[in-house]
Write a protein that holds these residues in place. Structure first.
Motif, mmCIF file in Angstrom:
data_model
loop_
_atom_site.group_PDB
_atom_site.id
_atom_site.type_symbol
_atom_site.label_atom_id
_atom_site.label_comp_id
_atom_site.label_asym_id
_atom_site.label_seq_id
_atom_site.Cartn_x
_atom_site.Cartn_y
_atom_site.Cartn_z
ATOM 1 N N ASP A 97 15.540 72.240 -53.188
ATOM 2 C CA ASP A 97 16.548 71.639 -52.316
ATOM 3 C C ASP A 97 16.117 71.674 -50.857
ATOM 4 O OD1 ASP A 97 16.702 74.346 -52.037
ATOM 5 O OD2 ASP A 97 18.870 74.493 -52.361
ATOM 6 N N ARG A 98 15.203 72.588 -50.521
ATOM 7 C CA ARG A 98 14.664 72.597 -49.163
ATOM 8 C C ARG A 98 13.849 71.320 -48.905
ATOM 9 N NH1 ARG A 98 12.411 78.756 -48.152
ATOM 10 N NH2 ARG A 98 14.407 79.848 -48.479
ATOM 11 N N ILE A 99 13.073 70.936 -49.920
ATOM 12 C CA ILE A 99 12.298 69.695 -49.778
ATOM 13 C C ILE A 99 13.233 68.506 -49.634
ATOM 14 C CG2 ILE A 99 10.649 68.162 -50.928
ATOM 15 C CD1 ILE A 99 9.433 70.592 -52.252
ATOM 16 N N ALA A 100 14.294 68.456 -50.417
ATOM 17 C CA ALA A 100 15.248 67.347 -50.345
ATOM 18 C C ALA A 100 15.907 67.281 -48.981
ATOM 19 C CB ALA A 100 16.310 67.492 -51.436
ATOM 20 N N SER A 101 16.205 68.455 -48.398
ATOM 21 C CA SER A 101 16.838 68.450 -47.073
ATOM 22 C C SER A 101 15.874 67.939 -46.000
ATOM 23 C CB SER A 101 17.313 69.869 -46.722
ATOM 24 O OG SER A 101 16.202 70.764 -46.640
ATOM 25 N N VAL A 102 14.582 68.328 -46.132
ATOM 26 C CA VAL A 102 13.596 67.824 -45.170
ATOM 27 C C VAL A 102 13.422 66.309 -45.302
ATOM 28 C CG1 VAL A 102 11.169 67.901 -44.504
ATOM 29 C CG2 VAL A 102 12.375 70.022 -45.065
ATOM 30 N N VAL A 103 13.333 65.831 -46.559
ATOM 31 C CA VAL A 103 13.182 64.391 -46.786
ATOM 32 C C VAL A 103 14.392 63.629 -46.283
ATOM 33 C CG1 VAL A 103 12.950 62.601 -48.546
ATOM 34 C CG2 VAL A 103 11.606 64.707 -48.715
ATOM 35 N N ASN A 104 15.588 64.184 -46.495
ATOM 36 C CA ASN A 104 16.815 63.518 -46.007
ATOM 37 C C ASN A 104 16.828 63.451 -44.485
ATOM 38 O OD1 ASN A 104 17.880 63.022 -48.549
ATOM 39 N ND2 ASN A 104 18.915 65.014 -48.653
ATOM 40 N N ARG A 105 16.321 64.505 -43.844
ATOM 41 C CA ARG A 105 16.275 64.508 -42.382
ATOM 42 C C ARG A 105 15.339 63.407 -41.878
ATOM 43 N NH1 ARG A 105 15.475 69.433 -41.937
ATOM 44 N NH2 ARG A 105 13.217 69.513 -41.508
ATOM 45 N N TYR A 106 14.206 63.252 -42.531
ATOM 46 C CA TYR A 106 13.276 62.179 -42.159
ATOM 47 C C TYR A 106 13.838 60.807 -42.523
ATOM 48 C CZ TYR A 106 9.424 65.226 -40.800
ATOM 49 O OH TYR A 106 8.625 66.126 -40.151
ATOM 50 N N ARG A 107 14.612 60.749 -43.606
ATOM 51 C CA ARG A 107 15.213 59.475 -44.007
ATOM 52 C C ARG A 107 16.209 59.008 -42.946
ATOM 53 N NH1 ARG A 107 16.637 60.879 -48.655
ATOM 54 N NH2 ARG A 107 14.902 59.984 -49.843
ATOM 55 N N GLN A 108 16.955 59.914 -42.374
ATOM 56 C CA GLN A 108 17.882 59.558 -41.293
ATOM 57 C C GLN A 108 17.114 59.057 -40.062
ATOM 58 O OE1 GLN A 108 20.211 63.079 -40.650
ATOM 59 N NE2 GLN A 108 21.280 62.944 -42.629
ATOM 60 N N THR A 109 16.014 59.739 -39.777
ATOM 61 C CA THR A 109 15.182 59.299 -38.647
ATOM 62 C C THR A 109 14.626 57.899 -38.894
ATOM 63 O OG1 THR A 109 14.563 61.598 -38.207
ATOM 64 C CG2 THR A 109 13.186 59.859 -37.215
ATOM 65 N N LEU A 110 14.192 57.661 -40.162
ATOM 66 C CA LEU A 110 13.669 56.336 -40.510
ATOM 67 C C LEU A 110 14.736 55.262 -40.351
ATOM 68 C CD1 LEU A 110 11.394 54.554 -41.645
ATOM 69 C CD2 LEU A 110 12.213 55.135 -43.944
ATOM 70 N N ALA A 111 15.965 55.578 -40.749
ATOM 71 C CA ALA A 111 17.049 54.603 -40.601
ATOM 72 C C ALA A 111 17.264 54.245 -39.143
ATOM 73 C CB ALA A 111 18.335 55.156 -41.215
ATOM 74 N N LEU A 112 17.190 55.247 -38.258
ATOM 75 C CA LEU A 112 17.331 54.969 -36.826
ATOM 76 C C LEU A 112 16.179 54.098 -36.327
ATOM 77 C CD1 LEU A 112 18.487 58.470 -35.515
ATOM 78 C CD2 LEU A 112 19.891 56.450 -35.859
ATOM 79 N N VAL A 113 14.949 54.387 -36.839
ATOM 80 C CA VAL A 113 13.794 53.584 -36.428
ATOM 81 C C VAL A 113 13.951 52.140 -36.890
ATOM 82 C CG1 VAL A 113 11.309 53.263 -36.754
ATOM 83 C CG2 VAL A 113 12.240 55.550 -36.328
ATOM 84 N N ILE A 114 14.468 51.939 -38.112
ATOM 85 C CA ILE A 114 14.663 50.579 -38.625
ATOM 86 C C ILE A 114 15.675 49.825 -37.779
ATOM 87 C CG2 ILE A 114 15.565 49.259 -40.574
ATOM 88 C CD1 ILE A 114 14.326 51.303 -42.434
ATOM 89 N N ILE A 115 16.778 50.488 -37.440
ATOM 90 C CA ILE A 115 17.797 49.831 -36.610
ATOM 91 C C ILE A 115 17.227 49.502 -35.238
ATOM 92 C CG2 ILE A 115 20.030 50.155 -35.500
ATOM 93 C CD1 ILE A 115 20.847 51.912 -37.864
ATOM 94 N N LEU A 116 16.501 50.444 -34.651
ATOM 95 C CA LEU A 116 15.901 50.195 -33.342
ATOM 96 C C LEU A 116 14.879 49.059 -33.421
ATOM 97 C CD1 LEU A 116 15.582 51.025 -30.376
ATOM 98 C CD2 LEU A 116 13.864 52.697 -31.103
ATOM 99 N N GLY A 117 14.071 49.051 -34.491
ATOM 100 C CA GLY A 117 13.084 47.978 -34.663
ATOM 101 C C GLY A 117 13.738 46.619 -34.797
ATOM 102 N N PHE A 118 14.877 46.581 -35.507
ATOM 103 C CA PHE A 118 15.595 45.303 -35.655
ATOM 104 C C PHE A 118 16.114 44.824 -34.305
ATOM 105 C CE2 PHE A 118 19.445 42.822 -36.360
ATOM 106 C CZ PHE A 118 18.981 41.852 -37.245
ATOM 107 N N LEU A 119 16.657 45.767 -33.508
ATOM 108 C CA LEU A 119 17.168 45.377 -32.191
ATOM 109 C C LEU A 119 16.028 44.888 -31.298
ATOM 110 C CD1 LEU A 119 19.753 48.252 -31.556
ATOM 111 C CD2 LEU A 119 20.205 45.906 -32.305
ATOM 112 N N VAL A 120 14.891 45.599 -31.326
ATOM 113 C CA VAL A 120 13.750 45.180 -30.511
ATOM 114 C C VAL A 120 13.247 43.813 -30.971
ATOM 115 C CG1 VAL A 120 11.353 45.709 -29.922
ATOM 116 C CG2 VAL A 120 13.066 47.529 -29.937
ATOM 117 N N SER A 121 13.179 43.605 -32.293
ATOM 118 C CA SER A 121 12.724 42.307 -32.802
ATOM 119 C C SER A 121 13.687 41.195 -32.415
ATOM 120 C CB SER A 121 12.577 42.369 -34.327
ATOM 121 O OG SER A 121 13.836 42.550 -34.955
#
Length: 550
Positions: free
Chosen positions: A175-199
Motif C-alpha cells: 500500500d506504500r507503493i500505491a500511495s506513492v503512485v497515487n501521489r504521482y498520478r495527481q501530479t500527472l493530472a495537474l501537468v495534463i491540465i496545465l499542458g492543455f491550458l498552455v496548448s
C-alpha cells in the motif's frame, strides 16, 4: 443519408472556426501525449518501486539470517529471544513484519504472538514450498494475514552442518507503493491540465497568426477560392505562368502550354523555370523587381505580347507572374477596325475611278471603236498580270508572294503604285526562317512607305521594291515618294511610340520591325531615296538564330 452527412459537415465547418479547431486538435494531442507518457511513467515507477522494495526486503532477510544469535536461537527454538528481536528489527528497517521460522515453516517469531507455533504456509493459498535452490533466498508478492505485501525469504544456514535450519521472512506492505503512485498520478493530472491550458493559449496565438497570414479566411473559404482561381486561370485565353522566389513554377494554365508548344499533359509545377524556358527574361524581373509591360517576344515562329509583374510581400520579392498572348490574335481585330475606314474611303475613290473608266469603255463601244475599247481594257489588266508573272518567276515562296501581291492591291486601292524591280530574285529562302516574321517585316515597311507616299505625294505616287538573295543575306530595298526622314529622326523612328502621324495607335510598326530584326540578327539602314523620299534597306541572315522564349 448522404444528404444528412453533407448537412452535418457544412454546419460543422460554419460553426467550428479555425481557432476552435486548432484548440481542439492541439488540446487532444497534448492530452493523448501526456496521457501516454504519464501512463508509461506510472507503470515504470510502480515496477521500479516493486523491484526496489523486493531488493530491500531481500537484503534485510539475508542480513538477519546471517546473525549468529539468530542462528543459535533457531537451533534452540528460543521464541522468547526471537519474538522481541523480530519486532525490533522490523521497526528499525521500516518493514511491516519480520517472521522467523524453523525449516518446516513453524513460526518462532511473529508480530502477532498468537501466530507463533503455527505454520507460515497456512497464510498462502498456493502453499509456496520452503525450498532454496543453491542456498539463496527469493522475493515475491503474496496475500498474507497482514495484507498484500512484498516478501523476501532467506534461509538460515547452520554454521556447523551447512544445512537449512530455518527461514527468515521480511515483508513490506504494497500500500506504500500505491500511495506513492497515487501521489504521482495527481501530479500527472495537474501537468495534463496545465499542458492543455498552455496548448490552448498556443493554439489561439498560432491561429491568430495563421488568420492574419490568410487574410482572415477559413480553410473551406480558401479551398473555394483555390478552385475559383484554377477555374479562372483555365477560362482566360492568355497564357499565365507564375514562379516563386526560388525560380520554380507555381502556376501554369493550359493556354500557356498550348501557346508555348508544350505537351498539355506535362506537369510543370515545381520545375525550375530555367529548365522549361531557358531563355526567359522572367528571372530578370525576379532579380530587379522591375515589371515588363507589353513586350514583344518571338518564340517558335510566334510573336507574343508579354507582361511580367513581380509579386511582393513585406517589401520582399516573392515571385513573378507572366501573362502572354499571341500578337496576331490582338492585331487581327485592331487591324480590321483600323482598315474598315480605309477600305470605305478606297472603295469610294475606286467606285468613282472605275465609273469613269466604264463610261469611257461604253463610249468607245457606242462609237464603234471596239479595238480601242479592248486595248483600254487590256491596259488595265496588263500591270497586274505582269506582277503575277514576276512573282511566279522570282519569288517561289507562296507566303512572301502573297504578301507582295496583297500590298500591290493595297497600293492600287490607295491610288498609288507598287513597282517591283524586274531583276529581283528571292528563291533561296531558308526553310527554318519564320515566314510570319518575314512578312511582318516587309509588310510593315511597305505599309509605312505607302502611307508616307500618300500623305506627301497624294494619289499617283509610287513605292519601289527591289529584292535579292545573293550572298549570305536576304536583302530588301524599299524606296518611297514620301517627305523623307531627317538624320535626327533616323535615330528615333524605331523607338516605340515615335511617329509623324497624327492620332493614337501609331508608332508601333517600325518598332516591331526593329524587334523582329533583332530576333533574326538582321539589320536595317535608312537613307535618302532617289526620288526625294526615304530608302529602307533590310539585311536578314539566311541562318537565323535560336528564338528567345517567354
Amino acid at each position: 443519408m448522404n444528404l444528412t452527412n453533407n448537412v452535418k459537415q457544412l454546419l460543422f465547418k460554419r460553426i467550428v472556426k479555425l481557432k476552435t479547431r486548432m484548440i481542439l486538435i492541439l488540446g487532444v494531442m497534448v492530452l493523448i501525449q501526456t496521457g501516454l507518457v504519464g501512463g508509461f511513467a506510472l507503470t515504470y515507477l510502480s515496477q521500479a518501486l516493486d523491484e526496489q522494495m523486493a531488493q530491500k526486503a531481500m537484503h534485510v532477510a539475508n542480513t538477519i539470517s546471517d546473525i549468529p544469535s539468530v542462528q543459535r536461537a533457531v537451533t534452540e527454538r528460543d521464541s522468547n529471544f526471537l519474538h522481541p528481536l523480530s519486532l525490533k528489527l522490523a521497526e528499525k528497517n521500516g518493514a511491516r513484519y519480520v517472521v522467523i521460522a524453523d525449516h518446516l515453516g513453524i513460526r518462532l517469531a511473529h508480530p502477532d504472538i498468537d501466530a507463533i507455533g503455527l505454520s507460515m504456509l497456512d497464510d498462502e493459498p498456493d502453499e509456496r514450498p520452503l525450498t532454496f535452490p543453491g542456498g539463496k533466498g527469493y522475493a515475491y508478492t503474496a496475500q498474507g494475514s497482514l495484507g498484500t505485501s512484498m516478501r523476501a525469504r532467506a534461509p538460515i544456514i547452520s554454521p556447523d552442518t551447512d544445512e537449512v535450519i530455518g527461514v527468515v521472512s521480511v515483508g513490506y506492505l504494497t500500500d506504500r507503493i500505491a500511495s506513492v503512485v497515487n501521489r504521482y498520478r495527481q501530479t500527472l493530472a495537474l501537468v495534463i491540465i496545465l499542458g492543455f491550458l498552455v496548448s490552448a493559449v498556443m493554439a489561439i496565438a498560432f491561429a491568430d497568426y495563421v488568420k492574419r497570414a490568410i487574410f482572415g479566411l477559413e480553410p473551406d473559404q480558401i479551398g473555394r477560392l483555390y478552385q475559383e482561381r484554377n477555374a479562372t486561370l483555365e477560362s482566360v485565353r492568355e497564357g499565365i505562368i507564375a514562379i516563386n522566389g526560388d525560380g520554380r513554377i507555381t502556376t501554369c494554365n493550359q493556354t500557356a502550354l498550348a501557346t508555348l508548344g508544350l505537351p498539355t499533359s506535362q506537369d510543370l509545377i515545381g520545375l525550375p523555370v530555367q529548365e522549361v524556358l531557358p531563355d526567359s527574361n522572367i528571372l530578370e524581373v525576379l532579380a530587379t523587381g522591375e515589371p515588363h509591360y507589353d513586350q514583344h517576344v518571338w518564340m517558335q515562329g510566334k510573336q507574343l505580347i508579354v507582361n511580367r509583374i513581380p509579386l511582393t510581400n513585406g517589401g520582399q520579392i516573392t515571385g513573378v507572374v507572366s501573362s502572354f498572348r499571341r500578337k496576331d490574335e490582338l492585331d487581327r481585330v485592331s487591324q480590321q477596325l483600323d482598315r474598315v475606314q480605309q477600305y470605305a474611303d478606297s472603295l469610294r475613290s475606286q467606285a468613282h475611278e472605275y465609273s469613269n473608266k466604264l463610261h469611257t469603255i461604253a463610249g468607245l463601244i457606242q462609237i464603234g471603236a471596239t479595238e480601242q475599247a479592248l486595248t483600254f481594257i487590256g491596259q488595265e489588266n496588263q500591270s497586274h498580270q505582269a506582277l503575277i508573272q514576276l512573282l511566279v518567276e522570282a519569288v517561289p515562296d507562296p507566303i512572301l508572294a502573297g504578301c507582295l501581291l496583297g500590298k500591290y492591291n493595297r497600293a492600287r486601292e490607295l491610288g498609288l503604285s507598287l513597282t517591283v524591280d524586274e531583276s529581283s530574285h528571292m528563291a533561296e529562302l531558308p526553310d527554318d526562317l519564320s515566314r510570319e516574321q518575314l512578312v511582318a517585316i516587309i509588310g510593315n515597311l511597305l505599309d509605312n512607305a505607302l502611307e508616307a507616299t500618300l500623305r506627301h505625294h497624294g494619289t499617283g505616287g509610287e513605292v519601289r521594291l527591289s529584292m535579292t538573295d545573293l550572298g549570305n543575306d536576304l536583302i530588301f530595298e524599299m524606296d518611297d515618294d514620301g517627305p523623307g526622314i531627317t538624320p535626327e529622326d533616323q535615330l528615333r523612328i524605331f523607338e516605340k511610340g515615335v511617329t509623324s502621324k497624327k492620332g493614337a495607335g501609331h508608332g508601333i510598326g517600325l518598332y516591331l520591325v526593329r524587334k523582329q530584326l533583332d530576333e533574326l540578327n538582321g539589320q536595317i539602314i535608312v537613307e535618302p531615296g532617289d526620288h526625294g523620299g526615304s530608302r529602307f534597306i533590310v539585311f536578314i541572315p539566311k541562318i537565323p538564330p535560336v528564338k528567345k522564349q517567354v
